[in-house]
Design a protein around this motif. Structure first.
Motif, PDB file in Angstrom:
ATOM      1  N   ILE A   1       0.821  -1.204   0.000  1.00  0.00           N
ATOM      2  CA  ILE A   1       0.000   0.000   0.000  1.00  0.00           C
ATOM      3  C   ILE A   1       0.857   1.256   0.000  1.00  0.00           C
ATOM      4  N   ALA A   2       1.926   1.267   0.781  1.00  0.00           N
ATOM      5  CA  ALA A   2       2.803   2.443   0.846  1.00  0.00           C
ATOM      6  C   ALA A   2       3.387   2.768  -0.524  1.00  0.00           C
ATOM      7  N   SER A   3       3.746   1.732  -1.277  1.00  0.00           N
ATOM      8  CA  SER A   3       4.321   1.976  -2.610  1.00  0.00           C
ATOM      9  C   SER A   3       3.269   2.498  -3.581  1.00  0.00           C
ATOM     10  N   LEU A   4       1.987   2.108  -3.382  1.00  0.00           N
ATOM     11  CA  LEU A   4       0.904   2.657  -4.210  1.00  0.00           C
ATOM     12  C   LEU A   4       0.715   4.135  -3.904  1.00  0.00           C
ATOM     13  N   VAL A   5       0.675   4.486  -2.631  1.00  0.00           N
ATOM     14  CA  VAL A   5       0.530   5.890  -2.246  1.00  0.00           C
ATOM     15  C   VAL A   5       1.688   6.711  -2.802  1.00  0.00           C
ATOM     16  N   LYS A   6       2.886   6.151  -2.763  1.00  0.00           N
ATOM     17  CA  LYS A   6       4.063   6.849  -3.299  1.00  0.00           C
ATOM     18  C   LYS A   6       3.913   7.084  -4.803  1.00  0.00           C
ATOM     19  N   ARG A   7       3.431   6.070  -5.538  1.00  0.00           N
ATOM     20  CA  ARG A   7       3.228   6.227  -6.988  1.00  0.00           C
ATOM     21  C   ARG A   7       2.255   7.359  -7.280  1.00  0.00           C
TER      22      ARG A   7
END
Length: 201
Positions: free
Chosen positions: A126-132
């Motif tokens: 999820i954190a990497s999605l928010v970062k994207r």
């Protein structure tokens, strides 16, 4: 407990029965089949699985399975990188791709939020999605998770995480029957669900 004429046979059956959906009777059939094959064929089978486990990578962008650091979908300049379809697992990427109706990119969460199974948001990508999304190149995020309570919980959590960004949030149309897993949906139904996605309120 079944009695096996060989401790080696019993160990092999035990290992096969660890695979999802494989009971001990099916495991025994598979092991006996393998034992009837030429040794070279069995060795090639084992070597292929072992090599795949050691060398298959996960895309550094979307977390799909890949042979390289960036998967072929993320690397394809013909894809619409501003549209990200969020799915639970690699099988779901394959299911959506089979519809030939979607031309954006993906984000594989690696599961859904499920407190009963001990899966929390921190266990997912999820954190990497928010970062994207925070990088500003994404215009729409499509939630294509299974129509289950866990899928809906994850949709809600993700929408809360992304609501502060200037991005359209949508969920695939409920052509998928409630309670069904995405990977088992037929291609026509899944394709229509992607095309007829609706805004997530």
């Amino acid at each position: 407990m079944e009695q096996y004429p060989s401790a080696l046979l019993e160990k092999a059956v035990s290992e096969f029965s660890k695979l999802p959906g494989i009971g001990r009777k099916t495991a025994l059939r598979l092991v006996l089949y393998m034992l009837r094959q030429p040794v070279d064929n069995v060795s090639a089978f084992a070597d292929t699985i072992s090599y795949a486990r050691k060398n298959i990578k996960y895309c550094s962008v979307c977390h799909n399975i890949s042979d390289t650091d960036t998967c072929s979908i993320c690397a394809d300049t013909r894809r619409d990188a501003s549209t990200v379809c969020v799915v639970e697992n690699v099988q779901d990427v394959m299911a959506v791709e089979a519809t030939q109706q979607y031309h954006g990119v993906y984000h594989v969460l690696g599961g859904v939020i499920s407190p009963m199974d001990g899966v929390s948001p921190g266990d997912l990508e999820i954190a990497s999605l928010v970062k994207r999304v925070s990088e500003g190149n994404v215009r729409e995020v499509i939630f294509a998770l299974s129509s289950t309570m866990e899928g809906d919980t994850t949709n809600f959590y993700l929408s809360r995480q992304l609501k502060s960004y200037n991005v359209k949030l949508s969920v695939i149309a409920r052509g998928i029957a409630v309670g069904n897993e995405l990977e088992y949906a037929d291609e026509v139904t899944l394709g229509r669900s992607i095309l007829n996605r609706t805004p997530l309120d």
